[in-house]
Motif scaffolding. Structure first.
Motif, PDB file in Angstrom:
ATOM      1  N   LEU A 119       0.838  -1.198   0.000  1.00 44.96           N
ATOM      2  CA  LEU A 119       0.000   0.000   0.000  1.00 44.96           C
ATOM      3  C   LEU A 119       0.873   1.249   0.000  1.00 44.96           C
ATOM      4  O   LEU A 119       0.633   2.192  -0.751  1.00 44.96           O
ATOM      5  CB  LEU A 119      -0.939   0.004   1.207  1.00 44.96           C
ATOM      6  CG  LEU A 119      -1.758   1.280   1.411  1.00 44.96           C
ATOM      7  CD1 LEU A 119      -2.674   1.546   0.225  1.00 44.96           C
ATOM      8  CD2 LEU A 119      -2.554   1.189   2.705  1.00 44.96           C
ATOM      9  N   GLY A 120       1.910   1.238   0.830  1.00 39.47           N
ATOM     10  CA  GLY A 120       2.825   2.389   0.869  1.00 39.47           C
ATOM     11  C   GLY A 120       3.477   2.627  -0.479  1.00 39.47           C
ATOM     12  O   GLY A 120       3.606   3.770  -0.938  1.00 39.47           O
ATOM     13  N   ILE A 168       1.323   7.013  -6.576  1.00 45.62           N
ATOM     14  CA  ILE A 168       0.259   8.002  -6.788  1.00 45.62           C
ATOM     15  C   ILE A 168       0.793   9.399  -6.495  1.00 45.62           C
ATOM     16  O   ILE A 168       0.544  10.347  -7.238  1.00 45.62           O
ATOM     17  CB  ILE A 168      -0.979   7.683  -5.922  1.00 45.62           C
ATOM     18  CG1 ILE A 168      -1.613   6.364  -6.376  1.00 45.62           C
ATOM     19  CG2 ILE A 168      -2.008   8.821  -5.988  1.00 45.62           C
ATOM     20  CD1 ILE A 168      -2.654   5.811  -5.411  1.00 45.62           C
ATOM     21  N   GLY A 169       1.575   9.532  -5.425  1.00 42.51           N
ATOM     22  CA  GLY A 169       2.185  10.827  -5.092  1.00 42.51           C
ATOM     23  C   GLY A 169       3.104  11.318  -6.195  1.00 42.51           C
ATOM     24  O   GLY A 169       3.087  12.496  -6.559  1.00 42.51           O
ATOM     25  N   SER A 213      -9.430  10.406  -0.234  1.00 35.96           N
ATOM     26  CA  SER A 213      -8.602  11.572   0.075  1.00 35.96           C
ATOM     27  C   SER A 213      -8.706  11.937   1.557  1.00 35.96           C
ATOM     28  O   SER A 213      -7.701  12.219   2.215  1.00 35.96           O
ATOM     29  CB  SER A 213      -9.018  12.752  -0.801  1.00 35.96           C
ATOM     30  OG  SER A 213      -8.210  13.865  -0.538  1.00 35.96           O
ATOM     31  N   GLU A 214      -9.906  11.912   2.090  1.00 35.17           N
ATOM     32  CA  GLU A 214     -10.098  12.214   3.519  1.00 35.17           C
ATOM     33  C   GLU A 214      -9.441  11.157   4.400  1.00 35.17           C
ATOM     34  O   GLU A 214      -8.865  11.486   5.444  1.00 35.17           O
ATOM     35  CB  GLU A 214     -11.588  12.351   3.829  1.00 35.17           C
ATOM     36  CG  GLU A 214     -12.194  13.624   3.259  1.00 35.17           C
ATOM     37  CD  GLU A 214     -13.714  13.693   3.374  1.00 35.17           C
ATOM     38  OE1 GLU A 214     -14.357  12.681   3.765  1.00 35.17           O
ATOM     39  OE2 GLU A 214     -14.266  14.765   3.064  1.00 35.17           O
ATOM     40  N   ALA A 215      -9.511   9.892   3.999  1.00 37.79           N
ATOM     41  CA  ALA A 215      -8.845   8.826   4.764  1.00 37.79           C
ATOM     42  C   ALA A 215      -7.333   9.043   4.770  1.00 37.79           C
ATOM     43  O   ALA A 215      -6.675   8.858   5.804  1.00 37.79           O
ATOM     44  CB  ALA A 215      -9.199   7.457   4.171  1.00 37.79           C
ATOM     45  N   LEU A 216      -6.787   9.464   3.640  1.00 37.55           N
ATOM     46  CA  LEU A 216      -5.348   9.746   3.572  1.00 37.55           C
ATOM     47  C   LEU A 216      -4.978  10.929   4.461  1.00 37.55           C
ATOM     48  O   LEU A 216      -3.910  10.927   5.088  1.00 37.55           O
ATOM     49  CB  LEU A 216      -4.922   9.993   2.123  1.00 37.55           C
ATOM     50  CG  LEU A 216      -4.972   8.767   1.217  1.00 37.55           C
ATOM     51  CD1 LEU A 216      -4.745   9.174  -0.238  1.00 37.55           C
ATOM     52  CD2 LEU A 216      -3.962   7.718   1.656  1.00 37.55           C
TER      53      LEU A 216
END
Length: 152
Positions: A9-10, A16-17, A132-135
């Motif tokens: 996941l990381g 994505i970043g 996005s909010e979870a991140l």
């Protein structure tokens, strides 16, 4: 979730970043390893101002040559400044620039929504907002200092 799933996941989040980063004028910054190295070094310099390249390499685990290249890119972008070490004039000390350069401001102002939507397969906007909010929650709790707390 186990350690392998978290690691993967990381890695996905890093990709994505990287995809969310705006291209600099003139291009030629889309080298995955380079982006990661530059961001790792920038984060370390932020946490440890007036560090020598060797010290940054030791803390980050990156080869000294990668740190030197990352510092050069950050300096070119106006994100850091270097100065001779008063105790040892052969060494350069690195710190964040006092003023934000246009490039640094551009990178910090860029949002992740488009890259996140693409990675999610272009779902409805409410799904992108939810992720996005979870991140944002994760970012509040898992700061760049988290790995140091794990070692300490």
């Amino acid at each position: 979730m186990n350690g392998v799933e978290l690691f993967l996941l990381g890695r996905t989040l890093m990709k994505i970043g990287e995809g969310a980063m705006p291209e600099p004028e003139g291009g030629d910054f889309r080298h995955g390893g380079s982006v990661r190295s530059v961001l790792i070094v920038a984060s370390d310099v932020s946490a440890h101002p007036d560090s020598a390249v060797g010290e940054i390499a030791t803390r980050t685990g990156l080869p000294q040559s990668q740190v030197s290249t990352a510092v050069a890119r950050l300096k070119e972008a106006g994100a850091v400044v270097t100065a001779p070490d008063p105790g040892d004039r052969r060494r350069l000390l690195v710190r964040q620039a006092a003023e934000l350069s246009g490039r640094v401001a551009e990178v910090r102002a860029t949002t992740i929504e488009d890259a996140l939507a693409a990675a999610l397969g272009n779902p409805p906007p409410e799904h992108v907002k939810e992720v996005s909010e979870a991140l944002e929650v994760l970012a509040r709790h898992l700061t760049p200092q988290a790995p140091a707390r794990m070692r300490g």
